[in-house]
Design a protein around this motif. Structure first.
Motif, PDB file in Angstrom:
ATOM      1  N   THR A   7       0.832  -1.047  -0.194  1.00  0.00           N
ATOM      2  CA  THR A   7       0.327   0.004  -0.531  1.00  0.00           C
ATOM      3  C   THR A   7       1.009   1.256  -0.306  1.00  0.00           C
ATOM      4  N   SER A   8       0.087   2.379  -0.840  1.00  0.00           N
ATOM      5  CA  SER A   8       0.891   3.784  -0.298  1.00  0.00           C
ATOM      6  C   SER A   8       0.059   4.693  -0.307  1.00  0.00           C
ATOM      7  N   GLY A   9      -1.042   4.733   0.256  1.00  0.00           N
ATOM      8  CA  GLY A   9      -1.781   5.485   0.960  1.00  0.00           C
ATOM      9  C   GLY A   9      -2.359   5.302   1.999  1.00  0.00           C
ATOM     10  N   LEU A  24      -4.208   1.995   1.170  1.00  0.00           N
ATOM     11  CA  LEU A  24      -4.970   1.875   0.074  1.00  0.00           C
ATOM     12  C   LEU A  24      -3.318   1.701  -0.546  1.00  0.00           C
ATOM     13  N   PHE A  25      -4.577   1.143  -2.099  1.00  0.00           N
ATOM     14  CA  PHE A  25      -3.435   0.898  -3.045  1.00  0.00           C
ATOM     15  C   PHE A  25      -3.214   2.483  -4.181  1.00  0.00           C
ATOM     16  N   MET A  81     -11.077  -5.935   3.306  1.00  0.00           N
ATOM     17  CA  MET A  81     -10.769  -5.398   1.973  1.00  0.00           C
ATOM     18  C   MET A  81     -12.285  -4.862   1.921  1.00  0.00           C
ATOM     19  N   VAL A  82     -12.017  -3.105   1.416  1.00  0.00           N
ATOM     20  CA  VAL A  82     -12.237  -1.925   0.822  1.00  0.00           C
ATOM     21  C   VAL A  82     -12.687  -2.065  -0.630  1.00  0.00           C
ATOM     22  N   ALA A  83     -14.054  -2.158  -0.961  1.00  0.00           N
ATOM     23  CA  ALA A  83     -14.498  -1.701  -2.646  1.00  0.00           C
ATOM     24  C   ALA A  83     -15.376  -0.512  -2.872  1.00  0.00           C
ATOM     25  N   ILE A 109     -11.658  -3.023  -6.044  1.00  0.00           N
ATOM     26  CA  ILE A 109     -10.837  -2.562  -4.833  1.00  0.00           C
ATOM     27  C   ILE A 109      -9.690  -2.083  -4.296  1.00  0.00           C
ATOM     28  N   LEU A 110     -10.106  -1.076  -3.556  1.00  0.00           N
ATOM     29  CA  LEU A 110      -9.293   0.033  -3.064  1.00  0.00           C
ATOM     30  C   LEU A 110      -7.946  -0.228  -2.161  1.00  0.00           C
TER      31      LEU A 110
END
Length: 306
Positions: A7-9, A24-25, A81-83, A109-110
């Motif tokens: 993840t980067s955020g 988040l990706f 998981m968040v979508a 998918i976030l």
């Protein structure tokens, strides 16, 4: 070995149940993660409205729908998981199991939930929650705010620029409005001056007028009280006495007053020492050889000398 990218955020959403952090990706899903971060910043307008056996539905107000963005390395490989829904804007899902089936097949998918938020999310999906037949909660979980923990989108900087631009626009509007009002005032100055007059200015004018009236009254009194320098006061007194004497001589005298005046003058005169020679006859003399008139005069002179 997991093939899932790093993840980067990261963002944090705060609710009445507790905070929820989501990693988040951002590099793989830039558009979808950015819109989710913008919704989290307006966290007081996000709520959890629906809870099913497989996922929890999170709703945010405003914005646009997230486009379909997929990555072969990002899958529903674990719970929480968040979508994001690609058809309805502001609709997000937090999975509770890995077997979501075809229900979230078209979703993007976030990221994934991290931290202690998984505990209160699990309790929310338990049997103690009250919901209807469509799995809609009777008491929605309302949000209280949100913030960005790892900002890779520069959202706040852009928001500051937008705020500055809006301030510049408002200042320009104010300048234009002031200019237009000034032009209207220049056109209507004559009418305003004729029609109305400030109260303070009226009071000042009235005070000045009263002061002028007082000064004029004082000048008149000074002129009336002053005596002309050419005529001395002694001459005026002599003239006054002369006028009184003339008035007295002109008026007729009363005989009784004249007699009294003569009597007073006779009393003021000194008594005669020598006796008048008798002018009467011997027959008119008294017992002592004096007449009755001489007796009277002697008595009066004796009384006067005393």
């Amino acid at each position: 070995m997991s093939l899932e990218p790093a993840t980067s955020g990261a963002v944090r959403w705060r609710s009445i149940r507790g905070p929820m952090e989501v990693a988040l990706f951002a590099k793989q899903i830039p558009i979808g993660t950015r819109r989710f971060a913008e919704h989290v910043l307006r966290g007081d307008k996000m709520t959890i409205t629906r809870v099913t056996e497989k996922y929890i539905e999170l709703t945010g107000q405003g914005g646009e729908a997230v486009p379909k963005e997929s990555n072969s390395r990002i899958r529903f490989s674990q719970p929480y998981m968040v979508a994001a829904d690609t058809r309805r804007p502001g609709i997000y899902a937090i999975t509770l199991t890995t077997q979501v089936g075809d229900e979230l097949a078209d979703w993007t998918i976030l990221g994934k939930v991290r931290g202690d938020a998984v505990y209160w999310l699990r309790n929310l999906a338990g049997s103690g929650t009250v919901k209807d037949e469509d799995d809609v909660l009777q008491y929605a979980v309302k949000g209280t705010g949100g913030e960005i923990l790892e900002n890779v989108w520069n959202i706040q900087e852009e928001r500051r620029e937008a705020i500055q631009n809006s301030e510049v626009k408002t200042s320009r509007k104010q300048v234009s409005l002031s200019l237009s009002f000034e032009e209207e005032e220049e056109e209507d100055t004559a009418d305003v001056q004729i029609r109305m007059r400030p109260i303070k200015r009226l009071k000042r004018v009235q005070k000045k007028e009263k002061e002028k009236e007082k000064e004029q009254g004082n000048a008149v009194t000074e002129i009336s009280t002053t005596v002309p320098e050419s005529i001395p006061p002694t001459e005026q007194a002599e003239k006054h006495l002369q006028g009184v004497a003339e008035d007295a001589s002109a008026t007729p005298t009363d005989p009784t007053l004249e007699k009294l005046r003569k009597f007073q003058e006779s009393l003021r005169q000194p008594s005669r020492s020598a006796k008048k020679p008798p002018t009467h006859n011997i027959t008119e003399e008294g017992i002592d050889g004096l007449s009755s008139e001489d007796e009277d005069l002697g008595f009066l002179s004796h009384r006067w000398n005393k």
